[in-house]
Design an enzyme around this catalytic site. Structure first.
Site, PDB file in Angstrom:
ATOM      1  N   SER A  90      -4.183  -0.852 -11.713  1.00  0.00           N
ATOM      2  CA  SER A  90      -4.280   0.596 -11.500  1.00  0.00           C
ATOM      3  C   SER A  90      -3.883   1.342 -12.771  1.00  0.00           C
ATOM      4  O   SER A  90      -3.203   0.795 -13.644  1.00  0.00           O
ATOM      5  CB  SER A  90      -3.344   0.982 -10.340  1.00  0.00           C
ATOM      6  OG  SER A  90      -3.291   2.381 -10.152  1.00  0.00           O
ATOM      7  N   ASP A  96      -0.829  -8.199 -11.503  1.00  0.00           N
ATOM      8  CA  ASP A  96      -0.422  -7.062 -10.664  1.00  0.00           C
ATOM      9  C   ASP A  96       0.059  -7.587  -9.317  1.00  0.00           C
ATOM     10  O   ASP A  96      -0.368  -8.644  -8.852  1.00  0.00           O
ATOM     11  CB  ASP A  96      -1.587  -6.090 -10.438  1.00  0.00           C
ATOM     12  CG  ASP A  96      -1.127  -4.687 -10.073  1.00  0.00           C
ATOM     13  OD1 ASP A  96      -1.211  -3.791 -10.939  1.00  0.00           O
ATOM     14  OD2 ASP A  96      -0.648  -4.484  -8.937  1.00  0.00           O
ATOM     15  N   ASP A 138       4.463 -10.606  -8.552  1.00  0.00           N
ATOM     16  CA  ASP A 138       5.527  -9.603  -8.507  1.00  0.00           C
ATOM     17  C   ASP A 138       6.368  -9.835  -9.755  1.00  0.00           C
ATOM     18  O   ASP A 138       6.991 -10.894  -9.895  1.00  0.00           O
ATOM     19  CB  ASP A 138       6.363  -9.812  -7.230  1.00  0.00           C
ATOM     20  CG  ASP A 138       7.537  -8.848  -7.133  1.00  0.00           C
ATOM     21  OD1 ASP A 138       7.849  -8.168  -8.132  1.00  0.00           O
ATOM     22  OD2 ASP A 138       8.148  -8.792  -6.057  1.00  0.00           O
ATOM     23  N   VAL A 139       6.389  -8.863 -10.669  1.00  0.00           N
ATOM     24  CA  VAL A 139       7.082  -9.085 -11.947  1.00  0.00           C
ATOM     25  C   VAL A 139       8.590  -9.255 -11.788  1.00  0.00           C
ATOM     26  O   VAL A 139       9.261  -9.730 -12.697  1.00  0.00           O
ATOM     27  CB  VAL A 139       6.796  -7.958 -12.984  1.00  0.00           C
ATOM     28  CG1 VAL A 139       5.331  -7.953 -13.384  1.00  0.00           C
ATOM     29  CG2 VAL A 139       7.251  -6.602 -12.491  1.00  0.00           C
ATOM     30  N   TYR A 195      15.106   5.558 -11.853  1.00  0.00           N
ATOM     31  CA  TYR A 195      13.884   5.357 -12.654  1.00  0.00           C
ATOM     32  C   TYR A 195      14.176   5.614 -14.132  1.00  0.00           C
ATOM     33  O   TYR A 195      13.846   4.797 -14.999  1.00  0.00           O
ATOM     34  CB  TYR A 195      12.798   6.305 -12.146  1.00  0.00           C
ATOM     35  CG  TYR A 195      11.504   6.240 -12.917  1.00  0.00           C
ATOM     36  CD1 TYR A 195      10.567   5.245 -12.662  1.00  0.00           C
ATOM     37  CD2 TYR A 195      11.204   7.185 -13.901  1.00  0.00           C
ATOM     38  CE1 TYR A 195       9.372   5.186 -13.375  1.00  0.00           C
ATOM     39  CE2 TYR A 195      10.019   7.142 -14.611  1.00  0.00           C
ATOM     40  CZ  TYR A 195       9.102   6.143 -14.339  1.00  0.00           C
ATOM     41  OH  TYR A 195       7.925   6.082 -15.044  1.00  0.00           O
ATOM     42  N   ILE A 215       0.851  11.712 -16.861  1.00  0.00           N
ATOM     43  CA  ILE A 215      -0.459  11.067 -16.973  1.00  0.00           C
ATOM     44  C   ILE A 215      -1.115  10.981 -15.596  1.00  0.00           C
ATOM     45  O   ILE A 215      -0.475  10.539 -14.628  1.00  0.00           O
ATOM     46  CB  ILE A 215      -0.315   9.634 -17.562  1.00  0.00           C
ATOM     47  CG1 ILE A 215       0.560   9.623 -18.823  1.00  0.00           C
ATOM     48  CG2 ILE A 215      -1.703   9.052 -17.835  1.00  0.00           C
ATOM     49  CD1 ILE A 215       0.033  10.419 -19.995  1.00  0.00           C
ATOM     50  N   GLU A 216      -2.381  11.370 -15.524  1.00  0.00           N
ATOM     51  CA  GLU A 216      -3.107  11.379 -14.228  1.00  0.00           C
ATOM     52  C   GLU A 216      -3.436   9.974 -13.768  1.00  0.00           C
ATOM     53  O   GLU A 216      -4.404   9.374 -14.215  1.00  0.00           O
ATOM     54  CB  GLU A 216      -4.398  12.186 -14.368  1.00  0.00           C
ATOM     55  CG  GLU A 216      -4.137  13.648 -14.225  1.00  0.00           C
ATOM     56  CD  GLU A 216      -5.209  14.344 -13.395  1.00  0.00           C
ATOM     57  OE1 GLU A 216      -5.630  13.779 -12.372  1.00  0.00           O
ATOM     58  OE2 GLU A 216      -5.595  15.441 -13.805  1.00  0.00           O
ATOM     59  N   THR A 217      -2.592   9.448 -12.905  1.00  0.00           N
ATOM     60  CA  THR A 217      -2.806   8.123 -12.302  1.00  0.00           C
ATOM     61  C   THR A 217      -2.362   8.229 -10.847  1.00  0.00           C
ATOM     62  O   THR A 217      -1.738   9.231 -10.457  1.00  0.00           O
ATOM     63  CB  THR A 217      -1.931   7.045 -12.982  1.00  0.00           C
ATOM     64  OG1 THR A 217      -0.562   7.327 -12.663  1.00  0.00           O
ATOM     65  CG2 THR A 217      -2.112   7.019 -14.491  1.00  0.00           C
ATOM     66  N   MET A 238       0.158   6.925  -9.575  1.00  0.00           N
ATOM     67  CA  MET A 238       1.612   7.124  -9.552  1.00  0.00           C
ATOM     68  C   MET A 238       1.979   8.591  -9.659  1.00  0.00           C
ATOM     69  O   MET A 238       2.954   9.046  -9.073  1.00  0.00           O
ATOM     70  CB  MET A 238       2.288   6.339 -10.678  1.00  0.00           C
ATOM     71  CG  MET A 238       3.794   6.528 -10.711  1.00  0.00           C
ATOM     72  SD  MET A 238       4.627   5.637 -12.028  1.00  0.00           S
ATOM     73  CE  MET A 238       4.733   3.997 -11.356  1.00  0.00           C
TER      74      MET A 238
END
Ligand code: NAD
Length: 247
Positions: A12, A33, A59-60, A151, A184-186, A188
């Site tokens: 994504s 991902d 899963d990182v 975060y 940033i347009e994502t 999220m």
């Protein structure tokens, strides 16, 4: 020259755009991902376009899963030369309401996940005498942002980790830089707007010096440059891609 690249969060947003840019210039790309279906589809599209690309659901924050995914990438594509860590989660919570469990989860994905990924690939880069690492951090860790303490702390850790590794591996042909994106347009960024956590886009944009938000393409362009031969004397840097905008 075709390089072997691993991109996390490639299902994504920015990670997807970065994997597309690297594949477009001829790199062989492993897309990692948590969302296995998304990276399968993205990798298939790259293969359809003639690129060499594989997908790994991972899963990182799960170290053994990361090591297994990197081993798969190494076996199928070759030693890892480029690593971009874009996988991440966000949360909007008042500081006093952050539970220890939620704090740990944020660190596990955003910071320790980055640690796992980088530890898994640096040996290949040392052996090859060449490497490009780009972490995706956040402008919020540079400016501070309310209701995002966990975060922001995790991304501050990513910036510090980036700087530490840049110095540790500077003599080995490995550059390590971070892109702290602005707005940033994502997906999220749309989630907190849709939930009312952030004001509507048109209100937010009144504060944007360029009158627009950033795009995944803006990030991918800078990232691809940092992953190039030509960027070999840039290391330990925060390459701000934010349109001059700090929230
Ligand atoms: N969008 C913004 O405005 C913005 C601003 C600053 C920083 N960032 C950072 O940029 C990076 C990319 O974000 P984006 O905007 O493209 O978001 P996104 O939500 O579109 O993409 C993030 C991807 O990470 C994956 N992911 C989440 N947890 C994972 C895990 N445990 N293991 C593996 N994959 C996982 C998701 O499945 C998703 O595909 C993130 O690290 C984010 O924190 C985003």
């Amino acid at each position: 020259m075709s390089r072997v690249a691993v991109v996390t969060g490639a299902g994504s947003g920015m990670g997807l755009a970065i994997s597309q840019h690297l594949a477009a210039r001829g790199d062989r790309v492993a897309l990692l991902d948590l969302n296995g279906a998304a990276v399968e589809e993205a990798a298939q599209r790259l293969r359809d376009g003639g690129a060499e690309a594989i997908a790994c659901q991972v899963d990182v924050s799960d170290r053994s899963a990361v090591l297994a995914a990197i081993e798969t990438a190494r076996r199928e594509l070759g030693p890892i030369e480029i690593m971009v860590t874009s996988a991440g989660i966000e949360a909007f919570v008042d500081f006093l309401d952050i539970s220890p469990e939620d704090w740990d989860k944020m660190m596990a994905v955003n910071l320790t996940g980055t640690f796992h990924c980088l530890q898994a690939v640096v040996p290949d880069m040392l052996a090859g005498g060449w490497g490009r690492i780009v972490t995706i951090s956040s402008s919020s860790a540079q400016s501070g942002t309310k209701r995002m303490a966990s975060y922001v702390a995790s991304k501050g850790g990513v910036i510090a980790l980036t700087k530490a590794l840049a110095i540790e591996y500077a003599a080995h042909g490995i550059t390590v830089n971070t892109i702290p994106p602005g707005f940033i347009e994502t997906p999220m960024m749309h989630r907190p707007i849709d939930s009312g956590e952030l004001p509507p886009m048109k209100d937010l944009l009144t504060r944007a010096p360029m009158g627009r938000s950033g795009t995944s393409e803006d990030i991918a362009a800078a990232c691809t440059f940092l992953c190039s031969e030509e960027a070999g004397y840039i290391t330990g840097q925060q390459i701000n891609v934010n349109g001059g905008w700090y929230l």
